[in-house]
Design a protein around this motif. Structure first.
Motif, short mmCIF file in Angstrom:
data_model
loop_
_atom_site.label_atom_id
_atom_site.label_comp_id
_atom_site.label_asym_id
_atom_site.label_seq_id
_atom_site.Cartn_x
_atom_site.Cartn_y
_atom_site.Cartn_z
N LYS A 152 0.82 -1.21 0.00
CA LYS A 152 0.00 0.00 0.00
C LYS A 152 0.85 1.26 0.00
CE LYS A 152 -4.23 -1.69 2.06
NZ LYS A 152 -5.21 -1.55 3.13
N ALA A 153 1.93 1.25 0.77
CA ALA A 153 2.79 2.44 0.85
C ALA A 153 3.43 2.75 -0.50
CB ALA A 153 3.88 2.21 1.89
N GLU A 154 3.80 1.73 -1.26
CA GLU A 154 4.42 1.95 -2.56
C GLU A 154 3.43 2.48 -3.60
OE1 GLU A 154 4.80 -0.93 -0.85
OE2 GLU A 154 6.92 -0.96 -0.39
N LEU A 155 2.16 2.12 -3.47
CA LEU A 155 1.15 2.52 -4.45
C LEU A 155 0.44 3.82 -4.09
CD1 LEU A 155 -0.57 -0.86 -5.32
CD2 LEU A 155 0.91 0.51 -6.77
N ARG A 156 0.53 4.25 -2.86
CA ARG A 156 -0.22 5.43 -2.42
C ARG A 156 0.13 6.64 -3.29
NH1 ARG A 156 -2.92 5.54 1.89
NH2 ARG A 156 -1.65 3.99 2.94
N GLY A 157 -0.91 7.20 -3.92
CA GLY A 157 -0.74 8.40 -4.72
C GLY A 157 -0.11 8.19 -6.08
N LYS A 158 0.10 6.94 -6.47
CA LYS A 158 0.71 6.65 -7.78
C LYS A 158 -0.33 6.02 -8.69
CE LYS A 158 5.28 6.00 -5.91
NZ LYS A 158 6.35 5.06 -5.63
N ARG A 159 -0.13 6.22 -9.97
CA ARG A 159 -1.00 5.61 -10.97
C ARG A 159 -0.32 4.34 -11.48
NH1 ARG A 159 -3.02 9.63 -15.44
NH2 ARG A 159 -2.10 10.91 -13.84
N PHE A 160 -1.12 3.32 -11.79
CA PHE A 160 -0.55 2.06 -12.25
C PHE A 160 -1.38 1.46 -13.37
CE2 PHE A 160 -3.63 0.79 -9.08
CZ PHE A 160 -4.27 -0.26 -9.69
N LEU A 161 -0.77 0.57 -14.12
CA LEU A 161 -1.45 -0.30 -15.07
C LEU A 161 -1.05 -1.71 -14.70
CD1 LEU A 161 -3.03 -1.02 -17.66
CD2 LEU A 161 -0.87 -0.76 -18.90
N LEU A 162 -2.04 -2.51 -14.31
CA LEU A 162 -1.81 -3.90 -13.92
C LEU A 162 -2.43 -4.79 -14.99
CD1 LEU A 162 -0.93 -6.06 -11.85
CD2 LEU A 162 -3.16 -5.77 -10.76
N VAL A 163 -1.63 -5.70 -15.55
CA VAL A 163 -2.12 -6.63 -16.57
C VAL A 163 -2.17 -8.02 -15.95
CG1 VAL A 163 -1.72 -7.63 -18.84
CG2 VAL A 163 -1.13 -5.24 -18.41
N LEU A 164 -3.37 -8.59 -15.93
CA LEU A 164 -3.60 -9.94 -15.43
C LEU A 164 -4.03 -10.80 -16.61
CD1 LEU A 164 -5.67 -9.03 -12.24
CD2 LEU A 164 -3.22 -9.55 -12.36
N ASP A 165 -3.21 -11.76 -16.99
CA ASP A 165 -3.49 -12.58 -18.16
C ASP A 165 -4.01 -13.95 -17.73
OD1 ASP A 165 -3.55 -13.32 -20.87
OD2 ASP A 165 -1.54 -14.18 -20.74
N ASP A 166 -5.10 -14.38 -18.36
CA ASP A 166 -5.69 -15.71 -18.16
C ASP A 166 -6.06 -15.95 -16.69
OD1 ASP A 166 -6.71 -18.09 -19.04
OD2 ASP A 166 -4.79 -19.13 -19.06
N SER A 200 -5.84 4.87 -12.47
CA SER A 200 -5.17 3.58 -12.52
C SER A 200 -6.09 2.57 -13.20
CB SER A 200 -4.84 3.10 -11.10
OG SER A 200 -3.95 3.98 -10.48
N LYS A 201 -5.50 1.60 -13.88
CA LYS A 201 -6.28 0.64 -14.65
C LYS A 201 -5.79 -0.78 -14.41
CE LYS A 201 -8.44 3.86 -16.95
NZ LYS A 201 -9.73 4.27 -16.53
N ILE A 202 -6.73 -1.72 -14.57
CA ILE A 202 -6.41 -3.14 -14.57
C ILE A 202 -6.94 -3.71 -15.87
CG2 ILE A 202 -6.75 -5.38 -13.48
CD1 ILE A 202 -7.27 -3.88 -10.85
N LEU A 203 -6.08 -4.35 -16.64
CA LEU A 203 -6.46 -5.03 -17.86
C LEU A 203 -6.36 -6.52 -17.57
CD1 LEU A 203 -7.06 -5.15 -20.91
CD2 LEU A 203 -4.59 -5.07 -21.28
N ALA A 204 -7.48 -7.23 -17.68
CA ALA A 204 -7.50 -8.65 -17.35
C ALA A 204 -8.09 -9.45 -18.50
CB ALA A 204 -8.33 -8.88 -16.09
N THR A 205 -7.49 -10.61 -18.74
CA THR A 205 -8.05 -11.55 -19.70
C THR A 205 -8.44 -12.81 -18.94
OG1 THR A 205 -5.96 -12.65 -20.25
CG2 THR A 205 -6.55 -10.69 -21.53
N SER A 206 -9.49 -13.47 -19.41
CA SER A 206 -9.95 -14.69 -18.78
C SER A 206 -10.75 -15.50 -19.77
CB SER A 206 -10.83 -14.35 -17.57
OG SER A 206 -11.31 -15.53 -16.97
N ARG A 207 -10.84 -16.77 -19.50
CA ARG A 207 -11.67 -17.64 -20.34
C ARG A 207 -13.12 -17.62 -19.90
NH1 ARG A 207 -7.69 -22.67 -21.57
NH2 ARG A 207 -5.79 -21.45 -21.54
N THR A 208 -13.38 -17.07 -18.70
CA THR A 208 -14.74 -17.04 -18.18
C THR A 208 -15.14 -15.62 -17.81
OG1 THR A 208 -14.10 -17.37 -15.88
CG2 THR A 208 -14.49 -19.36 -17.21
N LEU A 209 -16.39 -15.32 -17.99
CA LEU A 209 -16.94 -14.02 -17.61
C LEU A 209 -16.97 -13.86 -16.09
CD1 LEU A 209 -18.21 -11.40 -18.62
CD2 LEU A 209 -20.42 -12.55 -18.60
N ASP A 210 -17.18 -14.95 -15.35
CA ASP A 210 -17.23 -14.89 -13.88
C ASP A 210 -15.97 -14.28 -13.28
OD1 ASP A 210 -19.74 -15.96 -13.72
OD2 ASP A 210 -19.05 -18.01 -13.32
#
Length: 65
Positions: free
Chosen positions: A2-16, A43-53
């Motif tokens: 949390k301390a490292e992310l506080r006040g920073k913008r990020f892009l997190l990519v989660l694949d499959d 900040s954004k999270i880009l995620a890919t998955s085989r299921t909508l759930d």
């Protein structure tokens, strides 16, 4: 983390991303996402998955098939 992310913008990519509706997976997902709440707006999270759930469990705003 949390301390490292506080006040920073990020892009997190989660694949499959895999997800099932059992309690262990839900706890793991919450542990992954909780530190991200302190990040800067935009900040954004880009995620890919085989299921909508899995994407809905992450709180997806937009799903592209």
């Amino acid at each position: 983390m949390k301390a490292e992310l506080r006040g920073k913008r990020f892009l997190l990519v989660l694949d499959d991303v895999w997800y099932s509706k059992n309690a262990n997976h839900q706890e793991n997902l919450q542990q992954l996402l909780s530190p991200l709440n302190v990040a800067k707006a935009g900040s954004k999270i880009l995620a890919t998955s085989r299921t909508l759930d899995a994407l809905l469990a992450l709180g997806a705003v937009r799903c592209i098939p």
